[in-house]
Write a protein that holds these residues in place. Structure first.
Motif, PDB file in Angstrom:
ATOM      1  N   UNK A   1      41.766  27.126 -33.789  1.00  0.00           N
ATOM      2  CA  UNK A   1      41.986  25.840 -34.452  1.00  0.00           C
ATOM      3  C   UNK A   1      41.015  24.753 -34.003  1.00  0.00           C
ATOM      4  N   UNK A   2      40.672  24.712 -32.713  1.00  0.00           N
ATOM      5  CA  UNK A   2      39.714  23.712 -32.263  1.00  0.00           C
ATOM      6  C   UNK A   2      38.352  23.925 -32.904  1.00  0.00           C
TER       7      UNK A   2
ATOM      8  N   UNK B   1      43.858  29.984 -38.206  1.00  0.00           N
ATOM      9  CA  UNK B   1      43.486  28.762 -37.505  1.00  0.00           C
ATOM     10  C   UNK B   1      44.239  27.552 -38.070  1.00  0.00           C
ATOM     11  N   UNK B   2      44.335  27.461 -39.392  1.00  0.00           N
ATOM     12  CA  UNK B   2      45.061  26.350 -40.002  1.00  0.00           C
ATOM     13  C   UNK B   2      46.539  26.396 -39.652  1.00  0.00           C
ATOM     14  N   UNK B   3      47.091  27.589 -39.574  1.00  0.00           N
ATOM     15  CA  UNK B   3      48.516  27.717 -39.219  1.00  0.00           C
ATOM     16  C   UNK B   3      48.794  27.211 -37.809  1.00  0.00           C
ATOM     17  N   UNK B   4      47.770  27.258 -36.946  1.00  0.00           N
ATOM     18  CA  UNK B   4      47.940  26.837 -35.551  1.00  0.00           C
ATOM     19  C   UNK B   4      47.710  25.337 -35.353  1.00  0.00           C
ATOM     20  N   UNK B   5      47.273  24.641 -36.385  1.00  0.00           N
ATOM     21  CA  UNK B   5      47.028  23.202 -36.274  1.00  0.00           C
ATOM     22  C   UNK B   5      48.325  22.452 -36.526  1.00  0.00           C
ATOM     23  N   UNK B   6      48.729  21.550 -35.646  1.00  0.00           N
ATOM     24  CA  UNK B   6      49.983  20.808 -35.830  1.00  0.00           C
ATOM     25  C   UNK B   6      50.024  20.074 -37.165  1.00  0.00           C
TER      26      UNK B   6
END
Length: 256
Positions: free
Chosen positions: A163-164, A202-207
């Motif tokens: 995600x970063x 990655x998008x799923x891991x972004x708050x």
């Protein structure tokens, strides 16, 4: 159209007790739920506080059906610092990011922070109601750029590599807005090449809060700030109202 719930009221904190109620909600979310801590966190009173609270405006979403005497009635909060007041007390974010690109821009700034919702109010209209109230605050003060830190849970940046990296490659702020994490807790965000990222994962891991600002046209600063005491990895979100598309600008600010 989102239906209005007459039991939900939004206003700025007016008393010390109001601020304590906001701090109680923050304790529930940032300490109990996310495992944060800090030198002024009061575990006995269950208040998440810091030295900056007295300088800020606290925008509160209140449910009139809940127990105000138990400080349980505040179900959403935003902490707000307009630039004119920051000249005297400074921005909280300045402890994590070099804000020179923003503070030297000559534009009217608003720092957002400590945004959270009670778990029972997520996924509904609560965040929309807070945003609409924030829109009025922005209009009254002629704000042009909003910014503030938002957090990933935990301090293992390698676990957050995808995600970063996605934020760095797809949403890095333009140079004139690109603040940079301070060196003492700086972590590079481009940990993976763009071709190595599984974008869906990655998008799923972004708050959710970060994703919401990205949808509005928000950016992130350069580098993450690893906040060990608070058990978070922070990114600096920046939203330039002039760069928003008209539909998003109308939704967020009420101005087309």
């Amino acid at each position: 159209m989102i239906a209005h719930d007459p039991n939900l009221v939004i206003r700025l904190a007016e008393t010390e007790e109001d601020v304590r109620a906001a701090q109680r909600l923050r304790y529930r979310v940032f300490v109990e739920e996310l495992g944060g801590d800090g030198p002024l966190v009061d575990h006995d009173a269950q208040l998440e506080a810091d030295i900056h609270d007295g300088d800020y405006d606290h925008l509160m979403l209140i449910d009139a059906r809940r127990d105000a005497a138990a400080l349980d009635h505040v179900v959403g909060v935003y902490r707000l610092m307009p630039e004119d007041r920051a000249r005297d007390c400074g921005f909280y974010c300045a402890g994590e990011y070099d804000l020179t690109p923003l503070t030297s821009s000559g534009r009217r700034l608003l720092e957002l922070g400590r945004s959270c919702l009670h778990p029972s109010y997520r996924g509904g209209s609560a965040m929309y109601l807070l945003w609409r109230a924030l829109a009025g605050y922005i209009q009254e003060r002629g704000i042009e750029v909003l910014f503030g830190v938002a957090s990933f849970h935990g301090t293992d940046v390698d676990a957050l590599a995808a995600p970063l990296s996605l934020l760095h490659h797809r949403h890095l702020a333009p140079q004139d807005l690109r603040v940079r994490a301070l060196p003492e807790a700086y972590a590079a965000m481009d940990r993976l090449g763009e071709s190595e990222i599984d974008r869906r994962e990655a998008m799923a891991a972004i708050p959710a809060l970060i994703k919401a600002y990205l949808r509005l046209g928000g950016y992130v600063g350069e580098g993450a700030f690893v906040d060990q005491p608070f058990n978070t990895t922070d990114v600096c979100l920046i939203l330039d109202i002039a760069r928003m598309d008209p539909k998003s600008r109308a939704l967020y600010t009420g101005v087309v």
